[in-house]
Design an enzyme around this catalytic site. Sequence first.
Site, PDB file in Angstrom:
ATOM      1  N   GLU A 135       0.837  -1.196   0.000  1.00 13.33           N
ATOM      2  CA  GLU A 135       0.000   0.000   0.000  1.00 13.33           C
ATOM      3  C   GLU A 135       0.875   1.251   0.000  1.00 13.33           C
ATOM      4  OE1 GLU A 135      -3.256  -0.350   2.916  1.00 13.33           O
ATOM      5  OE2 GLU A 135      -3.117   1.809   3.217  1.00 13.33           O
TER       6      GLU A 135
ATOM      7  N   ASP B 143       0.265   5.303   0.604  1.00 13.61           N
ATOM      8  CA  ASP B 143      -0.815   6.150   1.141  1.00 13.61           C
ATOM      9  C   ASP B 143      -0.536   7.637   1.178  1.00 13.61           C
ATOM     10  OD1 ASP B 143      -2.389   4.051   1.995  1.00 13.61           O
ATOM     11  OD2 ASP B 143      -1.531   4.011   3.997  1.00 13.61           O
TER      12      ASP B 143
ATOM     13  N   GLU C  41      -2.813  10.566   3.107  1.00 12.60           N
ATOM     14  CA  GLU C  41      -4.028  10.852   3.878  1.00 12.60           C
ATOM     15  C   GLU C  41      -3.977  12.304   4.307  1.00 12.60           C
ATOM     16  OE1 GLU C  41      -5.660   8.098   6.831  1.00 12.60           O
ATOM     17  OE2 GLU C  41      -4.150   6.661   6.225  1.00 12.60           O
TER      18      GLU C  41
END
Length: 290
Positions: free
Chosen positions: A104, A106, A108
């Site tokens: 993953e 990411d 955010e």
Amino acid sequence: MASSASLNISSMLLFSLFVSSIMAASAGSFYQDFDLTWGDHRAKILDGGKLLTLSLDKASGSGFQSKKEYLFGRIDMQLKLVSGNSAGTVTAYYLSSQGPTHDEIDFEFLGNLSGDPYILHTNVFTQGKGNREQQFYLWFDPTENFHTYSIIWNPQNIIFLADNIPIREFKNQESIGVPFPKSQPMRIYSSLWNADDWATRGGLVKIDWSKAPFTAFYRNFNAAACMWFHGSSSCASKFTSPVSNIAWQNQGLDAKSRRKLQWVQKNYMIYNYCSDMKRFPEGLPPECRH
Ligand SMILES: *[C@@H]1O[C@H](CO)[C@@H](O)[C@H](O)[C@H]1NC(C)=O
């Protein structure tokens, strides 16, 4: 002479045809490239496929995911984040494979009270294991206009960019035993949700529901990538993103981009797991020690 000149012209023509066909294929519409996956009417595709919005209210957030899976490439998206009092909201925008040993990458975006800065939180999971957070303030207000957030991912490197400025690099360090994402294709995901139990100042600031619905905006998705779709793969391998001269296949950053990365890391990075000795009393993770 004459024949080699005409050969050059025809190969240039061929090359530009090739590039424009890839651009046409990759600068598609949200209808073509994404599925709205949750939140019912809170996720919307507008403007004939050119704009996507996610919203969050007291009952639910919302989200979308790409129809295609990708294994290496450069993926750009423009986002305009929840404005005003967005404290407690999180807009997640990431690539992920599936299963317990998933990889993953990411982004955010942690909202904040009006006028207070968003935090851009980043992480990299390999073989199901994350704990590699770096957090940043931004040098612009991400709620006022659209800004481009990109991931460059190749077998040597993962680079996170904001407006084409590298903010983080995760190098392939398999040679010292750190797994690197390189065999599991990933989808693009995004969601807007309530994270007021942790997001803003560690959960101290709660969502002000009188300001709901909260909305984030997406446009100009662009993927110059290798795609897996209905069991077959195709790569836009010659493509260089129009917004950048960093070709995604390059092994690393050139000197100019590296100086920009250092500028961001020096002036805007507010948390780096690699300098968090308290968190790793047994010693920092191996990729931090090089
Ligand atoms: C919100 O603003 C406060 C005060 O400026 C700051 O300490 C914090 O890092 C900001 N971001 C978040 C997500 O809490």
